[in-house]
Motif scaffolding. Structure first.
Motif, short mmCIF file in Angstrom:
data_model
loop_
_atom_site.label_atom_id
_atom_site.label_comp_id
_atom_site.label_asym_id
_atom_site.label_seq_id
_atom_site.Cartn_x
_atom_site.Cartn_y
_atom_site.Cartn_z
N SER A 131 11.39 4.31 -2.66
CA SER A 131 11.25 2.94 -3.18
C SER A 131 12.53 2.12 -3.21
CB SER A 131 10.65 2.94 -4.60
OG SER A 131 11.62 3.26 -5.60
N HIS A 132 13.67 2.65 -2.81
CA HIS A 132 14.92 1.90 -2.89
C HIS A 132 15.18 1.13 -1.60
CE1 HIS A 132 15.90 3.72 -6.68
NE2 HIS A 132 15.75 4.92 -6.17
N PRO A 133 15.58 -0.14 -1.69
CA PRO A 133 15.89 -0.93 -0.49
C PRO A 133 17.25 -0.55 0.08
CG PRO A 133 16.30 -2.25 -2.44
CD PRO A 133 15.73 -0.95 -2.92
N ILE A 134 17.36 -0.56 1.38
CA ILE A 134 18.62 -0.30 2.07
C ILE A 134 18.77 -1.34 3.17
CG2 ILE A 134 18.72 2.17 1.58
CD1 ILE A 134 17.47 2.72 4.28
N SER A 135 20.01 -1.62 3.53
CA SER A 135 20.28 -2.57 4.61
C SER A 135 21.66 -2.29 5.16
CB SER A 135 20.19 -4.02 4.10
OG SER A 135 21.18 -4.26 3.10
N ALA A 212 4.43 -1.73 -21.08
CA ALA A 212 3.55 -2.63 -20.33
C ALA A 212 4.34 -3.83 -19.79
CB ALA A 212 2.41 -3.11 -21.22
N GLY A 213 5.21 -4.41 -20.62
CA GLY A 213 5.99 -5.56 -20.17
C GLY A 213 6.95 -5.22 -19.05
N SER A 214 7.62 -4.07 -19.15
CA SER A 214 8.56 -3.69 -18.09
C SER A 214 7.83 -3.37 -16.80
CB SER A 214 9.39 -2.48 -18.55
OG SER A 214 8.55 -1.37 -18.84
N THR A 215 6.61 -2.83 -16.89
CA THR A 215 5.83 -2.55 -15.68
C THR A 215 5.45 -3.84 -14.96
OG1 THR A 215 4.94 -0.54 -16.69
CG2 THR A 215 3.76 -1.42 -14.80
N VAL A 216 5.02 -4.85 -15.73
CA VAL A 216 4.72 -6.16 -15.14
C VAL A 216 5.98 -6.76 -14.51
CG1 VAL A 216 3.99 -8.51 -15.64
CG2 VAL A 216 2.78 -6.59 -16.68
N ALA A 217 7.11 -6.63 -15.20
CA ALA A 217 8.37 -7.17 -14.66
C ALA A 217 8.74 -6.48 -13.35
CB ALA A 217 9.48 -7.00 -15.70
N LEU A 218 8.59 -5.16 -13.29
CA LEU A 218 8.88 -4.43 -12.06
C LEU A 218 7.98 -4.88 -10.91
CD1 LEU A 218 9.37 -0.82 -13.48
CD2 LEU A 218 11.13 -2.26 -12.45
N LEU A 219 6.72 -5.14 -11.23
CA LEU A 219 5.78 -5.57 -10.20
C LEU A 219 6.16 -6.95 -9.65
CD1 LEU A 219 3.18 -4.48 -8.89
CD2 LEU A 219 1.88 -5.78 -10.57
N LEU A 220 6.58 -7.86 -10.53
CA LEU A 220 6.95 -9.21 -10.09
C LEU A 220 8.31 -9.21 -9.38
CD1 LEU A 220 5.85 -11.29 -13.22
CD2 LEU A 220 4.66 -11.08 -11.03
N LEU A 221 9.23 -8.36 -9.82
CA LEU A 221 10.57 -8.34 -9.24
C LEU A 221 10.64 -7.53 -7.95
CD1 LEU A 221 12.67 -7.77 -12.49
CD2 LEU A 221 12.78 -9.80 -11.04
N ARG A 222 9.61 -6.75 -7.69
CA ARG A 222 9.67 -5.83 -6.55
C ARG A 222 9.87 -6.55 -5.22
NH1 ARG A 222 11.31 -0.88 -5.30
NH2 ARG A 222 10.42 -0.27 -3.29
N GLY A 223 9.14 -7.64 -5.02
CA GLY A 223 9.26 -8.39 -3.76
C GLY A 223 10.66 -8.91 -3.52
N PRO A 224 11.21 -9.71 -4.45
CA PRO A 224 12.59 -10.17 -4.26
C PRO A 224 13.60 -9.03 -4.19
CG PRO A 224 11.48 -11.45 -5.97
CD PRO A 224 10.58 -10.31 -5.62
N TYR A 225 13.34 -7.93 -4.90
CA TYR A 225 14.28 -6.81 -4.94
C TYR A 225 14.43 -6.16 -3.57
CZ TYR A 225 16.06 -2.18 -6.32
OH TYR A 225 16.79 -1.02 -6.43
N THR A 226 13.34 -6.04 -2.83
CA THR A 226 13.38 -5.36 -1.53
C THR A 226 13.49 -6.32 -0.36
OG1 THR A 226 10.96 -5.35 -1.40
CG2 THR A 226 12.02 -3.44 -2.39
N THR A 246 2.05 -1.58 -0.85
CA THR A 246 3.03 -0.50 -0.70
C THR A 246 2.76 0.62 -1.69
OG1 THR A 246 4.59 -1.47 -2.30
CG2 THR A 246 4.76 -2.20 0.01
N LYS A 247 3.41 1.74 -1.47
CA LYS A 247 3.26 2.89 -2.36
C LYS A 247 3.74 2.57 -3.77
CE LYS A 247 5.98 6.41 -1.70
NZ LYS A 247 6.60 7.63 -1.13
N THR A 248 4.84 1.84 -3.86
CA THR A 248 5.37 1.48 -5.18
C THR A 248 4.42 0.55 -5.91
OG1 THR A 248 7.63 1.74 -4.36
CG2 THR A 248 7.33 0.47 -6.38
N GLY A 249 3.87 -0.43 -5.19
CA GLY A 249 2.92 -1.35 -5.81
C GLY A 249 1.70 -0.62 -6.34
N ALA A 250 1.18 0.33 -5.56
CA ALA A 250 0.02 1.10 -6.01
C ALA A 250 0.35 1.92 -7.26
CB ALA A 250 -0.45 2.03 -4.89
#
Length: 686
Positions: A131-135, A212-226, A246-250
């Motif tokens: 789940s970690h982004p690399i570049s 619950a709040g942190s899970t929602v935050a992770l879901l919303l931040l995931r796109g910009p994060y990667t 994605t696997k992380t989203g699921a």
């Protein structure tokens, strides 16, 4: 900054000072927040181990395909690999090809025909299987190196504001999970009466909300994060839709669904379970809640194991269930420890946490430690790979810090066990007697009787402590007395709302002071509170280190990269600017060199050298020569002879740096026919 625990030998009113529940929650979060705020962007568990053409290579003919090889599986799209010509124009076809075979993870992109000579830049981005982004970026040249005007992003994937917020949300989710599971286990397995304690109810409920709040935050931040790295894209529905596929989203969606089941568990725990009085019915309900809660907790823990480091690398079929056990053991130990701390500070004085409850938790915690050690050893072997990586890589060094903290935590737990052995289960009358013995000399004249009750702080039992006078430390400032009403005028006294409110506040303060005095009268319980508080403080740091560890490149992967001699897994960090004072030893031989190497990465670079006299004016030196040496790889010295541009200014383009590392820059300065000196400086090439 964590509060310092008092020494065990001290006793007195200050040792039993009540710690508000909010302070305990802030204690659990504050230290880790500070650690995460200073952390660098997360390193991923996949790394670039090779490319064709290789980084910095000069080929005679333009290749048809540019390929990248990774240490493990990654997710890439058609736009993940971009090849840019010297002018910054894209020359790839934009169609990703998966070229791996036989366990090799390799991706490529085709190039257009008829490419000109010069230096080409390859920029790529991906998401590793955990789940970690690399570049990264690297360059190669066709025919001969040339200048390039390509501007690459300075921010590494997973960094910036979005990366910081994502890391904070990850820590909060770990901490909240531990609190929910551990506190519920403490109530069910160790202290069933604690289900009626308001402070424990709030701890579990607030932790569920935080998870619950942190899970929602992770879901919303995931796109910009990667992907974009822009905070404005948090509400981008297009990116959110990609994340859900994605696997992380699921995993995050599954966690939200399981949190619904956890909410039902909490409702039953605080409702039907708390109201049950029949022992047989309560045992049956306890068993049902334990089984159902265990299944839900294991399901939530599996959302981490399914999406993060346990799901990649070797032996994933074993690693994932082991990771679930590890997370559950962490939750039972750390969360239960926090629940015990809350109970020791906030339980009603007439129903303190007894020795049996603490002993039950001690046994539960000991079992958790055994599971942690067993699963931790396996995970360490799987991620580190060798003894050398344990001391030479960032992952191994963090792991050693974690082991040290666990040793400290076990040592504190042994001290807590000694205090536990001295506890009594006699109830409130034991501490009431101790408080009554000391109260006359501290709070009232010797000839005035004092009755110390065990008020619950909610109004019950307030009458039994009204005659107890709080000490100067415990009681609030007395409020100005109102005008007394005439004798016999009871109706005016009863109808005066100001006076009634004043009396209510005084009664509440006296009741609270009496309850605190009763709690402080037991030195054994005070000592246990201090050591448990120290354990909780260490647990905060340990959980923070664990969170950073899960985002750090494992030693096994780092060794693979080092052996392959790979390059380009890090985006350019920007130009390097350094100053070098020199003195050739002759007359008029002192000055300062200013060097700028842009972009300070592998491939072609542009070098500028400026010479200045002590008075700041340009110094027209007869000769300036440079050389780069990478001693760790026995590369070099690579000479560079810059051209004179103007007075005191030399420049060289196409300075090729074949690989990243800590290079030694040697600059030879000549101020006359016989006076010269060589100065050295280390330069980081990304």
């Amino acid at each position: 900054m964590l509060p310092t625990a008092p020494r065990l030998g001290r006793t007195g009113p200050r040792l039993g000072r009540t710690v508000p529940l909010l302070h305990l929650v802030l204690l659990f979060v504050a230290t880790a927040g500070a650690l995460l705020a200073g952390a660098t962007p997360a390193s991923a568990h996949a790394a670039l181990t090779g490319s064709d053409p290789k980084q910095g290579a000069v080929v005679q003919q333009a290749p048809e395909v540019v390929t990248l090889q990774f240490s493990e599986q990654v997710s890439m799209s058609d736009d993940s690999i971009r090849v840019l010509d010297p002018k910054g124009k894209r020359v790839d076809t934009g169609k990703l090809r998966e070229l791996g075979s036989g366990g090799t993870v390799k991706y490529g992109v085709g190039l257009h025909s008829g490419l000109p000579e010069g230096t080409f830049t390859v920029a790529w981005k991906a998401v590793s299987a955990d789940s970690h982004p690399i570049s990264g970026a690297f360059s190669f040249s066709v025919g001969a190196p040339s200048q390039t005007s390509v501007a690459l992003p300075e921010q590494q994937a997973g960094g910036g504001t979005v990366g910081t917020l994502y890391d904070i949300a990850r820590y909060v989710s770990y901490a909240a999970f531990a609190l929910v599971v551990g506190a519920a286990a403490f109530v069910l397995a160790c202290w069933p009466r604690g289900v009626a304690v308001t402070a424990l109810q709030r701890l579990i409920a607030y932790s569920w909300v935080a998870l619950a709040g942190s899970t929602v935050a992770l879901l919303l931040l995931r796109g910009p994060y990667t992907d974009s790295g822009k905070l404005a894209d948090v509400l981008n529905l297009g990116l959110l839709g990609e994340v859900l596929n994605t696997k992380t989203g699921a995993a995050l969606i599954s966690r939200m669904l399981l949190l619904g089941a956890a909410a039902l568990f909490i409702v039953v725990l605080f409702g039907a379970y708390a109201k049950r009085e029949d022992p047989a019915e309560k045992r049956d309900l306890t068993f049902g809640l334990a089984v159902g809660g265990g299944v839900v907790a294991a399901g939530i823990a599996s959302t981490w194991a399914f999406a993060e480091h346990a799901s990649t690398g070797i032996q994933t079929a074993v690693a994932m269930p082991v990771d679930v056990l590890h997370l559950l053991a962490v939750a039972v130990w750390f969360g239960g420890l926090t629940a015990l701390l809350v109970a020791l500070h906030r339980a009603p004085a007439d129903q303190p946490v007894g020795r049996n409850a603490v002993r039950r938790f001690s046994r539960l915690a000991f079992g958790s430690v055994l599971v942690l050690v067993a699963t931790g050893l396996y995970q360490s072997w799987r991620q580190v790979g060798s003894w050398n990586a344990l001391v030479s890589t960032a992952y191994g060094q963090l792991l050693l810090v974690k082991i040290g903290l666990v040793v400290v935590l076990v040592g504190l737990a042994s001290i807590s066990r000694r205090w536990t052995a001295r506890l009594t289960d006699g109830g409130a009358h034991v501490v009431e007697q101790r408080a009554a013995e000391s109260a006359p000399t501290r709070d009232a004249p010797a000839d005035e009787p004092v009755s110390v009750g065990a008020g619950s702080g909610s109004g019950a039992g307030a009458g039994s402590v009204e005659s107890a006078r709080p000490s100067a430390e415990d009681a609030p400032e007395p409020e100005p007395a109102t005008e007394p009403t005439p004798e016999g005028d009871d109706s005016d006294r009863d109808e005066d709302p100001v006076r009634a409110a004043q009396l209510a506040r005084q009664r509440a303060a006296v009741a609270k002071a009496g309850e605190k005095r009763v709690r402080d009268a037991d030195p054994d319980r005070s000592g246990l509170r201090r050591t448990v508080l120290a354990e909780a403080a260490v647990a905060v740091v340990l959980l923070a280190v664990t969170t950073v560890l899960t985002a750090t490149e494992p030693g096994r992967t780092q060794e693979q990269v080092d052996k392959a001699g790979a390059a380009g897994s890090v985006v350019a960090s920007g130009p390097v600017k350094i100053e070098l004072p020199f003195d050739t030893g002759g007359q008029d031989g002192k000055g300062t060199l200013r060097l700028e190497l842009d972009p300070a990465r592998t491939g072609a670079n542009t070098l500028h050298v400026y010479a200045e006299r002590p008075n700041g004016k340009a110094f027209d030196l007869p000769e300036v020569k440079l050389a780069f040496t990478l001693k760790a790889k026995d590369v070099g010295p690579l000479p560079v002879a810059p051209d004179r541009v103007s007075t005191g200014h030399w420049s060289s383009t196409g300075v090729q740096m074949p690989m990243p590392g800590d290079w030694q820059l040697s600059v030879t300065v000549r101020s006359s026919d016989i006076d010269q000196v060589t100065v050295h400086k280390n330069v980081k090439i990304g």
